[in-house]
Design a protein around this motif. Structure first.
Motif, PDB file in Angstrom:
ATOM      1  N   VAL A 166      23.894  43.103  51.873  1.00 56.66           N
ATOM      2  CA  VAL A 166      23.577  41.931  52.692  1.00 56.66           C
ATOM      3  C   VAL A 166      22.168  41.428  52.378  1.00 56.66           C
ATOM      4  O   VAL A 166      21.916  40.217  52.346  1.00 56.66           O
ATOM      5  N   HIS A 167      21.253  42.335  52.128  1.00 54.87           N
ATOM      6  CA  HIS A 167      19.897  41.975  51.710  1.00 54.87           C
ATOM      7  C   HIS A 167      19.949  41.082  50.477  1.00 54.87           C
ATOM      8  O   HIS A 167      19.283  40.031  50.413  1.00 54.87           O
ATOM      9  N   ALA A 168      20.760  41.470  49.492  1.00 51.02           N
ATOM     10  CA  ALA A 168      20.883  40.684  48.268  1.00 51.02           C
ATOM     11  C   ALA A 168      21.510  39.315  48.543  1.00 51.02           C
ATOM     12  O   ALA A 168      21.071  38.287  48.000  1.00 51.02           O
ATOM     13  N   LYS A 169      22.539  39.287  49.382  1.00 52.56           N
ATOM     14  CA  LYS A 169      23.186  38.011  49.717  1.00 52.56           C
ATOM     15  C   LYS A 169      22.202  37.060  50.410  1.00 52.56           C
ATOM     16  O   LYS A 169      22.174  35.854  50.126  1.00 52.56           O
ATOM     17  N   LEU A 170      21.412  37.596  51.322  1.00 45.42           N
ATOM     18  CA  LEU A 170      20.472  36.758  52.063  1.00 45.42           C
ATOM     19  C   LEU A 170      19.352  36.243  51.158  1.00 45.42           C
ATOM     20  O   LEU A 170      18.876  35.121  51.332  1.00 45.42           O
ATOM     21  N   GLY A 171      18.943  37.070  50.200  1.00 44.02           N
ATOM     22  CA  GLY A 171      17.954  36.595  49.239  1.00 44.02           C
ATOM     23  C   GLY A 171      18.453  35.377  48.482  1.00 44.02           C
ATOM     24  O   GLY A 171      17.725  34.396  48.300  1.00 44.02           O
ATOM     25  N   GLN A 172      19.707  35.408  48.065  1.00 47.66           N
ATOM     26  CA  GLN A 172      20.297  34.264  47.367  1.00 47.66           C
ATOM     27  C   GLN A 172      20.512  33.077  48.305  1.00 47.66           C
ATOM     28  O   GLN A 172      20.413  31.917  47.886  1.00 47.66           O
ATOM     29  N   ALA A 173      20.809  33.359  49.575  1.00 44.92           N
ATOM     30  CA  ALA A 173      21.080  32.288  50.540  1.00 44.92           C
ATOM     31  C   ALA A 173      19.852  31.428  50.810  1.00 44.92           C
ATOM     32  O   ALA A 173      19.984  30.277  51.253  1.00 44.92           O
ATOM     33  N   CYS A 174      18.663  31.958  50.549  1.00 47.23           N
ATOM     34  CA  CYS A 174      17.444  31.167  50.763  1.00 47.23           C
ATOM     35  C   CYS A 174      17.375  29.964  49.818  1.00 47.23           C
ATOM     36  O   CYS A 174      16.726  28.958  50.139  1.00 47.23           O
ATOM     37  N   ILE A 175      18.035  30.064  48.676  1.00 43.68           N
ATOM     38  CA  ILE A 175      17.930  28.993  47.668  1.00 43.68           C
ATOM     39  C   ILE A 175      18.568  27.689  48.153  1.00 43.68           C
ATOM     40  O   ILE A 175      17.894  26.650  48.193  1.00 43.68           O
ATOM     41  N   PRO A 176      19.861  27.680  48.544  1.00 46.53           N
ATOM     42  CA  PRO A 176      20.419  26.408  49.032  1.00 46.53           C
ATOM     43  C   PRO A 176      19.741  25.932  50.316  1.00 46.53           C
ATOM     44  O   PRO A 176      19.639  24.717  50.544  1.00 46.53           O
ATOM     45  N   LEU A 177      19.284  26.860  51.140  1.00 48.24           N
ATOM     46  CA  LEU A 177      18.595  26.474  52.371  1.00 48.24           C
ATOM     47  C   LEU A 177      17.328  25.685  52.056  1.00 48.24           C
ATOM     48  O   LEU A 177      17.088  24.607  52.619  1.00 48.24           O
ATOM     49  N   MET A 178      16.509  26.193  51.153  1.00 47.76           N
ATOM     50  CA  MET A 178      15.275  25.490  50.805  1.00 47.76           C
ATOM     51  C   MET A 178      15.566  24.204  50.033  1.00 47.76           C
ATOM     52  O   MET A 178      14.867  23.193  50.205  1.00 47.76           O
ATOM     53  N   ASP A 179      16.599  24.225  49.186  1.00 42.71           N
ATOM     54  CA  ASP A 179      16.956  22.999  48.459  1.00 42.71           C
ATOM     55  C   ASP A 179      17.282  21.857  49.425  1.00 42.71           C
ATOM     56  O   ASP A 179      16.913  20.700  49.186  1.00 42.71           O
ATOM     57  N   ARG A 180      17.998  22.185  50.507  1.00 47.68           N
ATOM     58  CA  ARG A 180      18.365  21.153  51.484  1.00 47.68           C
ATOM     59  C   ARG A 180      17.143  20.605  52.210  1.00 47.68           C
ATOM     60  O   ARG A 180      17.126  19.430  52.600  1.00 47.68           O
ATOM     61  N   CYS A 181      16.145  21.446  52.412  1.00 46.12           N
ATOM     62  CA  CYS A 181      15.050  21.086  53.319  1.00 46.12           C
ATOM     63  C   CYS A 181      13.763  20.662  52.608  1.00 46.12           C
ATOM     64  O   CYS A 181      12.868  20.109  53.261  1.00 46.12           O
TER      65      CYS A 181
END
Length: 337
Positions: A166-181
């Motif tokens: 889950v740590h690895a998944k969340l690290g990757q999830a930061c990318i689309p989040l920051m791209d949107r914002c």
């Protein structure tokens, strides 16, 4: 937009590498703040964390104050820093830091706020058996993880996922989040929403004692904790003076009349531990000083008696509607906020 990143956990590396690679005129990563080097490994030598190592490889200035304060705020002000971006830094930031950047100070918090404010949202989400978690982009305020939230990227927690997964998944999830914002951040018009105070919960620092298991609890609860606490602090039970670690297990919902903690080894080479409801089906074990072994191999070299009842130990609550009281940290370690 001149940005300073503050963080100490490799969970942030995917998004840092992504942002640095954008080469946008609107984004300039100007410096990195991270925790001081710690002694670790054999010989207890001072070692840099992965954030520092990456930043130095990229030629970025690195600052490692024991405690951020007015001197750091003045440096940021003189350098014309526009935004502070924080993820798992490991320090509470003073008001001088919170006020220094014109575009504010944003935090990537590893839960779907307002649930699981605090130090161990990843371990806790897995231990609670939640079906999903996420990363919340929020504004930092003086109160821990209480600031308004701009956006969330959700991540599924699979039935066999460990905290590391889950740590690895969340690290990757930061990318689309920051791209949107990112564009809205640079323009100063990112929209925030206050957290729903009726839904706020807190998690605490994970401790060595969280390895203990209470077999009076449902098997599903114990299987989730095994996944959450692999590799640290692990999951263990006492057996004839030895602490045996369960490295892999799953829950069976088949009801049993056996006393919680009872060992069941039928057919031979298998191990089930009766629980308050269902059974914990053990797949991998490790004895003190031994190697991790599949249960069949383990039982060939370590005798356990079917029908024996294992001792249950208290398991402290991992989530609360109010902040957990402060405890001394000599026995604790992990945080991933």
């Amino acid at each position: 937009m001149k940005v300073v990143f503050m963080g100490s956990d490799p969970i942030a590396l995917p998004v840092l590498k992504h942002l640095l690679g954008l080469k946008k005129a609107t984004f300039e990563l100007s410096a990195v703040y991270t925790q001081p080097d710690r002694k670790s490994g054999r010989g207890m030598k001072l070692r840099a964390n992965e954030i520092k190592t990456w930043a130095l490889e990229e030629g970025l200035p690195v600052h490692q104050p024991l405690k951020c304060g007015a001197e750091d705020a003045e440096r940021m002000k003189q350098e014309g820093v526009d935004l502070l971006l924080v993820m798992a830094y490991g320090q509470l930031l003073p008001s001088s830091i919170l006020k220094v950047a014109p575009l504010g100070i944003l935090n990537l918090h590893a839960s779907i706020l307002p649930r699981l404010r605090g130090a161990s949202p990843i371990h806790t989400s897995v231990a609670l058996g939640l079906p999903e978690t996420g990363v919340s982009l929020m504004r930092i305020t003086p109160k821990m993880d209480a600031g308004p939230v701009a956006d969330v990227e959700r991540v599924a927690i699979g039935p066999s996922d460990t905290s590391g997964d889950v740590h690895a998944k969340l690290g990757q999830a930061c990318i689309p989040l920051m791209d949107r914002c990112l564009d809205a951040i640079a323009a100063g018009n990112l929209t925030f929403h206050e957290q729903d105070l009726s839904k706020v919960t807190y998690c605490r620092i994970i401790e060595k004692s969280d390895a203990d298991l209470d077999f009076n609890q449902p098997a599903e609860v114990l299987a989730s904790r095994v996944r959450a606490f692999t590799p640290w602090p692990g999951s263990r039970f006492p057996y004839h003076g030895k602490e045996i670690h369960i490295l892999e297990a799953e829950a069976s919902l088949d009801e049993t009349s056996a006393e919680p903690g009872s060992l069941e080894m039928d057919p031979p080479g298998t191990l089930r531990i009766a629980c308050g409801s269902g059974s914990l089906v053990v797949k991998k074990l490790q004895r003190p000083g031994g190697n991790p072994l599949a249960v069949e191999t383990f039982l060939r070299g370590f005798h356990m008696e079917s029908g024996e009842v294992l001792q249950s130990r208290e398991m402290r609550a991992l989530e609360s509607a109010t902040p957990f009281p402060h405890r001394r940290r000599g026995n604790s370690a992990k945080g991933n906020t």
